[in-house]
Scaffold this active site. Structure first.
Site, PDB file in Angstrom:
ATOM      1  N   ARG A  53       0.806  -1.224   0.000  1.00 30.92           N
ATOM      2  CA  ARG A  53       0.000   0.000   0.000  1.00 30.92           C
ATOM      3  C   ARG A  53       0.837   1.271   0.000  1.00 30.92           C
ATOM      4  NH1 ARG A  53      -2.914  -3.855   1.690  1.00 30.92           N
ATOM      5  NH2 ARG A  53      -1.015  -4.373   2.749  1.00 30.92           N
ATOM      6  N   THR A  54       1.810   1.352   0.875  1.00 27.30           N
ATOM      7  CA  THR A  54       2.506   2.636   1.023  1.00 27.30           C
ATOM      8  C   THR A  54       3.216   2.992  -0.276  1.00 27.30           C
ATOM      9  OG1 THR A  54       2.770   2.169   3.352  1.00 27.30           O
ATOM     10  CG2 THR A  54       4.149   3.913   2.449  1.00 27.30           C
ATOM     11  N   LYS A  96      25.729  -4.365  -2.386  1.00 25.60           N
ATOM     12  CA  LYS A  96      27.197  -4.326  -2.533  1.00 25.60           C
ATOM     13  C   LYS A  96      27.822  -3.589  -1.359  1.00 25.60           C
ATOM     14  CE  LYS A  96      26.634  -3.656  -7.521  1.00 25.60           C
ATOM     15  NZ  LYS A  96      26.881  -2.646  -8.562  1.00 25.60           N
ATOM     16  N   ARG A 108      11.550   3.839   2.887  1.00 29.44           N
ATOM     17  CA  ARG A 108      11.181   2.867   3.939  1.00 29.44           C
ATOM     18  C   ARG A 108      12.423   2.067   4.284  1.00 29.44           C
ATOM     19  NH1 ARG A 108       5.957  -0.920   4.226  1.00 29.44           N
ATOM     20  NH2 ARG A 108       5.147   1.064   4.947  1.00 29.44           N
ATOM     21  N   HIS A 162       5.610   6.180  11.330  1.00 25.09           N
ATOM     22  CA  HIS A 162       5.067   6.023   9.977  1.00 25.09           C
ATOM     23  C   HIS A 162       4.084   7.186   9.779  1.00 25.09           C
ATOM     24  CE1 HIS A 162       3.707   4.355   6.306  1.00 25.09           C
ATOM     25  NE2 HIS A 162       3.453   3.107   6.669  1.00 25.09           N
TER      26      HIS A 162
HETATM   27  C1  NCD Z   1       2.108  -0.924   8.043  1.00 31.53           C
HETATM   28  C2  NCD Z   1       3.626  -0.787   8.103  1.00 31.53           C
HETATM   29  O1  NCD Z   1       4.323  -1.076   7.134  1.00 31.53           O
HETATM   30  O2  NCD Z   1       4.073  -0.346   9.144  1.00 31.53           O
HETATM   31  N1  NCD Z   1       1.629  -1.108   6.741  1.00 31.53           N
HETATM   32  C3  NCD Z   1       1.344  -0.014   5.989  1.00 31.53           C
HETATM   33  O3  NCD Z   1       2.191   0.817   5.743  1.00 31.53           O
HETATM   34  N2  NCD Z   1       0.097   0.135   5.576  1.00 31.53           N
HETATM   35  C4  NCD Z   1       1.564  -1.899   9.006  1.00 31.53           C
HETATM   36  C5  NCD Z   1       2.116  -3.291   9.037  1.00 31.53           C
HETATM   37  O4  NCD Z   1       2.973  -3.672   8.258  1.00 31.53           O
HETATM   38  O5  NCD Z   1       1.646  -4.033   9.889  1.00 31.53           O
END
Ligand code: NCD
Length: 460
Positions: free
Chosen positions: A55-56, A84, A106, A134
């Site tokens: 999703r993100t 590397k 991320r 997040h």
């Molecule tokens: C979350 C994350 O990656 O922290 N997912 C997201 O971004 N929608 C929640 C999760 O992974 O549980």
């Protein structure tokens, strides 16, 4: 690094009026997602994902494309030069050089986005840094509450599951506390909110944690130590006293999270029956009109027979990630001006003067990428001296602190410790560490003509 660039590392980087203004823009974008392709024309975003995402990443990329921009995507950084041995700092330097106008990052290490801002020439968006924060998921979650309930202040929001390692929870509780929502925590046993989060909620947001009486929540609350966090501070009880808990009569939203097993160490064990929201629990009077939220992906925390329940909004919640991320991108790319005042973020991070990195967190970026990171900290209080890691926000567990110019160390509760200038502070786990670095408890005489250290002059 360009000091004038605006990044989004923590939810604290946005003021509440800015957040509400972003919601209005997101709502406008959502009216017709295809009508805004002029906003970011000619601009490129780079997705640097060192951890799994559906999703993100996809909602960010969709948002950028819908704004008329382009996207560079490194969906699996194991296929990049990271494999590397390239550092995050070097990658960010290169990508922000001329490849992209904004970076969406991320990473598995707490503080990674903060580090990236220190090497980037373009805005950095934290799309999740380890178990830390997040912020864009939180904006999406708040936006959903705002759409569904019309307000955030005064709502009763229940957070359930793995509250310890869920970064979505940490950003969310800070924002909910700032907005004046009431928070009920229902952690899986052993996965309560981390102490540094509770401490911050208490000290910065005036929230008092009290044991909650979860009787009215049924099955879900039965297995855990429920905690009630209320921002108005009317309760003088401290965390988990034996005093009778506050009764949870009515809940506006239930926010479930999955066990973040990828972050567990050998010391973490899940209970045999994981927490799960069922039709039966949701039929409780206190949850009668609660919306059910989840950042997704889910495992067994929400049974699929709830999917058609009108209170279940988790798929809508994910869909709303696009308009809110369009607003975030437009803001940080300088294509959207907000009239609301900006957040006053305290960015006084001091380098740790000497010695070992005192950060206690082995997965903090200050420990995992030590070629490029100088340990830094934020002073949380002077009496007793308490510092937090500038990257992962965890408290530095130092009982002893020294002054790098006098070579003298003190107990952190002492009046003398309070006099040390923040940029001269050295943190020691124990006295042996202080001695190993040549520190003593007695000040050496100041040679004639030498200006005394202010700390000394103040009687250290
Ligand atoms: C979350 C994350 O990656 O922290 N997912 C997201 O971004 N929608 C929640 C999760 O992974 O549980």
């Amino acid at each position: 690094m360009n000091a004038g660039i605006r990044h989004l590392v923590s939810i604290d980087d946005l003021s509440l009026p800015e957040i509400l203004e972003l919601f209005q823009h997101a709502k406008d974008y959502a009216q017709d997602l295809r009508a805004h392709s002029h906003v970011a024309r000619g601009l490129i975003s780079a997705s640097l994902f060192y951890e799994a995402s559906t999703r993100t990443r996809l909602s960010f990329e969709s948002s950028m494309l819908r704004l008329g921009g382009g996207v560079l995507t490194a969906a699996d950084m194991r296929l990049s030069s990271a494999s590397k041995g390239e550092s995050l700092a070097d990658t960010v330097r290169v990508v922000s050089g001329s490849y992209a106008d904004i970076i969406v990052l991320r990473h598995a290490s707490e503080g990674a986005a903060q580090l990236a801002t220190e090497y980037s020439n373009v805005p950095v968006i934290n799309a999740g840094d380890g178990s830390h924060e997040h912020p864009t998921q939180t904006l999406c979650d708040l936006y959903n509450l705002w759409i569904e309930r019309g307000r955030i202040e005064g709502l009763h929001v229940m957070l359930a599951g793995d509250l310890r390692y869920s970064r979505t929870i940490h950003s969310f509780v800070y924002a909910l506390a700032r907005f004046g929502a009431n928070i009920v925590c229902l952690p899986t046993p052993g996965f309560e909110l981390p102490p540094y989060v509770v401490q911050r909620l208490r000290e910065e947001f005036g929230v008092e944690p009290v044991r909650a009486d979860g009787e009215k929540l049924g099955e879900l609350a039965r297995s855990c130590d429920a905690m009630y966090l209320t921002p108005q501070k009317p309760h003088q009880l401290s965390l988990f006293t034996d005093a009778k808990g506050i009764s949870v009569e009515h809940v506006d939203a239930v926010y479930m999270t999955r066990p973040q097993t990828e972050r567990y160490t050998s010391a973490d064990t899940l209970p045999p029956r994981p927490m799960s929201l069922s039709k039966q629990t949701l039929s409780r009077e206190s949850l009668r009109d609660a919306v059910v939220m989840h950042p997704l992906p889910r495992r067994d925390e929400i049974s699929s027979d709830l999917d058609e329940d009108p209170r279940s909004i988790y798929f809508k919640q994910a869909a709303r990630g696009v308009p809110i991320r369009m607003a975030i991108l437009a803001l940080l790319l300088g294509r959207l001006e907000l009239s609301a005042p900006r957040a006053e973020v305290d960015v006084r991070y001091h380098p740790v003067a000497l010695g070992e990195n005192p950060c206690p967190n082995p997965t903090c970026i200050s420990r995992t990428e030590n070629r490029h990171v100088t340990a830094r900290y934020k002073l949380a209080s002077r009496f007793p001296v308490r510092g937090f890691c500038a990257y992962c926000s965890q408290e530095l567990p130092a009982r002893w602190v020294g002054c790098s110019t006098t070579g003298v160390y003190h107990e952190r509760e002492s009046a003398a410790a309070r006099q040390i200038r923040p940029d001269h502070l050295v943190f020691f786990r124990d006295e042996a560490q202080a001695h190993a670095l040549g520190f003593t408890t007695v000040a050496k005489p100041v040679p004639p003509g030498v200006e005394p250290e202010p700390a000394r002059a103040a009687g250290v």
